[in-house]
Write an enzyme that holds these catalytic residues in place. Sequence first.
Site, PDB file in Angstrom:
ATOM      1  N   ARG A 151       0.824  -1.217   0.000  1.00  0.00           N
ATOM      2  CA  ARG A 151       0.000   0.000   0.000  1.00  0.00           C
ATOM      3  C   ARG A 151       0.852   1.258   0.000  1.00  0.00           C
ATOM      4  NH1 ARG A 151      -5.797   0.887   1.523  1.00  0.00           N
ATOM      5  NH2 ARG A 151      -5.457   3.107   1.564  1.00  0.00           N
ATOM      6  N   HIS A 180     -13.046  -2.999   9.359  1.00  0.00           N
ATOM      7  CA  HIS A 180     -11.872  -3.377   8.572  1.00  0.00           C
ATOM      8  C   HIS A 180     -11.963  -4.791   8.024  1.00  0.00           C
ATOM      9  CE1 HIS A 180     -10.783  -0.075  11.285  1.00  0.00           C
ATOM     10  NE2 HIS A 180     -10.157   0.374  10.232  1.00  0.00           N
TER      11      HIS A 180
END
Length: 763
Positions: free
Chosen positions: A524, A703
């Site tokens: 990421r 999440h």
Amino acid sequence: MPVKSAVLGYPRVGINRAQKKATEAYWAGKISEQELQTASQAVRKSRWEAIKAAGVDIIPSGDFTLYDGLLDHSFNFNVVPERFTKQGLSPIDTYFAMGRGRQDRAKGIDVAANEMGKFFDSNYHIVKVDHAPNTEFKLVRNQWLEEYKEAKDLGIETRPVLFGPITYLALVRASRDAPSDFQPLDLIDKLVPIYVEVLKSLKEAGAQYVQLDEPILVTDKAEAYGDIYKKVYAELATAEIPITLTTAYGRVGKSLDYLKDLPIASLHLDLNREPEQLDAALDALKPSGKGIELGLISGRNIWKNDLAASKKLAEKAVAALGADKVVVSTSSSLLHTPLSLKVETKLTPEQVAWLAFADEKCEEVATLAAALNGEENEAFKKNTKDIAARREFETTSDSAVRDRVQAITPEMSKRKSDFSVRSKVQAEAIKLPKFPTTTIGSFPQTKEIRVARAKFGKGELTKEQYEKAMEDEIKSVVDIQERLDLDLLVHGEPERNDMVQYFGELLNGFIFTQLGWVQSYGSRYVRPPIVVSDISRPAPMTVRWSSYAQSVSKKPMKGMLTGPVTILNWSFPRADVSKEIQAKQLALALRDEVVDLANAGISAIQVDEPAIREGLPLRKEDWDAYLNWAVESFRLSTSGVEDKTQIHSHFCYSDFDDIFPHIQALDADVISIEASKADLKLLDTFKAYGYKNDIGPGVYDIHSPRVPSEQEIKDKLTAFVKVIPAERLVVNPDCGLKTRAWKETEESLTNLVNAAKWARENL
Ligand code: GLN
Ligand code: ZN
């Protein structure tokens, strides 16, 4: 011997994000492990070649990683918790599972990742593997030797890099099952032999030196580590390879007293952030004949270094210790900076000349070393010119903004009345039920939304078409919330690419890169905006979307903004003006937005500050200074409205122990916090502290795609009211829903609303 140049570490992303793409392709099953390894090898080669081409003398190896460097150490040392080993995965898949978890229902595999943690005060995240008293270390993979040899085969001599053993143990996690007084550092005697083994292997292979990263030394707790450092480094010295011990991200402070006596060849200090530590270090290092590595070129910002100023500092070191004892270097690894300016085609030549990304920073250390060795070459002269031009630009300011910051009064940071009064006015104005339900702002960012944004960016959609698409999305999100019977609605944030970039693009004072990707964790990457000048708001930013949302519903609407501290912490700040001033400029811009939203009939406004806590300085003595301006900035942005406007704030964490007084001082009418740790212990601490305002402890974890049952949420609420008065509780998920799919979102929110309705009758 001349002064040498070094770089502590380099981005892993690869040219054109080759590494990220290869890793993700492997995860998706599109390439084989062999293809991933081949791609990674090419990336490592390109990294070494880039650093070498820049003229750097000391080139790092071993700092490459497929996911995270700290995780690599654990994996190489065979610290693999049983829940991973028993899945029957290949070594590389075990490794990735440790970083990102793995779920494969068909094969019966379901294993959660190790905990992630922020790396010092950066936005990079490390993977913290569990360690327990019975953890044993075994060198199952000598990555450092492999990479050293790999570079050597390419004709490149490198300096292998490892986390020092004390920092390694200070960063990993203690297993939950371990006795409460256990800390991973207790394992040091078992770990050191592994390090000795690695160091010896490197020496045998011909390495001339090794770099041990010990950034833990810039924290307060390291001041008590003197004995352990002395003992450990005495053992490491038996490998007889010269060690450069590096620190980064701050000052070593009192720890210098024992660092100066360690049997190391040289000590690296972060002189970009903490130049004042140079004099004491030179005095301390001189008697023992140790070298110093000067971390002058920032590994954290993107600004071109003022090489003439750095040269002056370095000359002090040369005068004190002699040129052969001095290396000029980066303040930390360059992993926190984008790769190269060369690919930025949209920045103006003037802007390019202000900046230095990783490749340019490599050139800077080399140019600086050359200058110290008597060669003030063209690059040095160009730097002097560019710095002068930037200083010239920095003198241009927006006097309206500067004057406004100057004119800030204490009253501006205060709501009209106290919370006790406001909350009654708000109850009258907004008429929410007990246990009001709301969300944190974003709803699923579907493929259609992203496609529309991309098309608009490419000019394939007109502004009108794009805005219509966003309005349609907002209408649909509002309809869904009405159908679900939520109480305080949001517009869903479809128009936002990112919660910081979106605002940066609408404010004056920011510039953007096209490919300035910086690793956040694993594969990421984020692309932080760059603050270059005074910040102001040329026009309202969110009012049209929130107003549109309000126009299609009779229920109250909550406006949604990113707070001043978070925008600043997730951008590259300018270096010529304090962060405090930049935060206040942002606060004033947001203040106008908050007032405009209220005037447009928006009854609640949420100003997200998920990054307030992560911006905390590493040294406690610096906390108050930071928190004072951080809290003031938030208050400044939210205090321009009447009592009837309900101000919300949201934090993506739940770790408040040390900063309760400051959370209270934000004086938000409602705060929402993360769920995973929003357990009773946390709420107990809120109670013990005497927190007064409303609070929405996330009732489920967004999440993961998992849908919480109605009963689970009822149980949470039942437990919550035991600690927080029912009339202070708000019912919400623990963060925005943008990364979720609609299916689980609707199911989860249905259960959430039903649980709240039940609570109204039963709690
Ligand atoms: N309002 C933002 C959202 O819902 C908050 C995101 C965050 O806290 N990171 O997405
Ligand atoms: Zn959040």
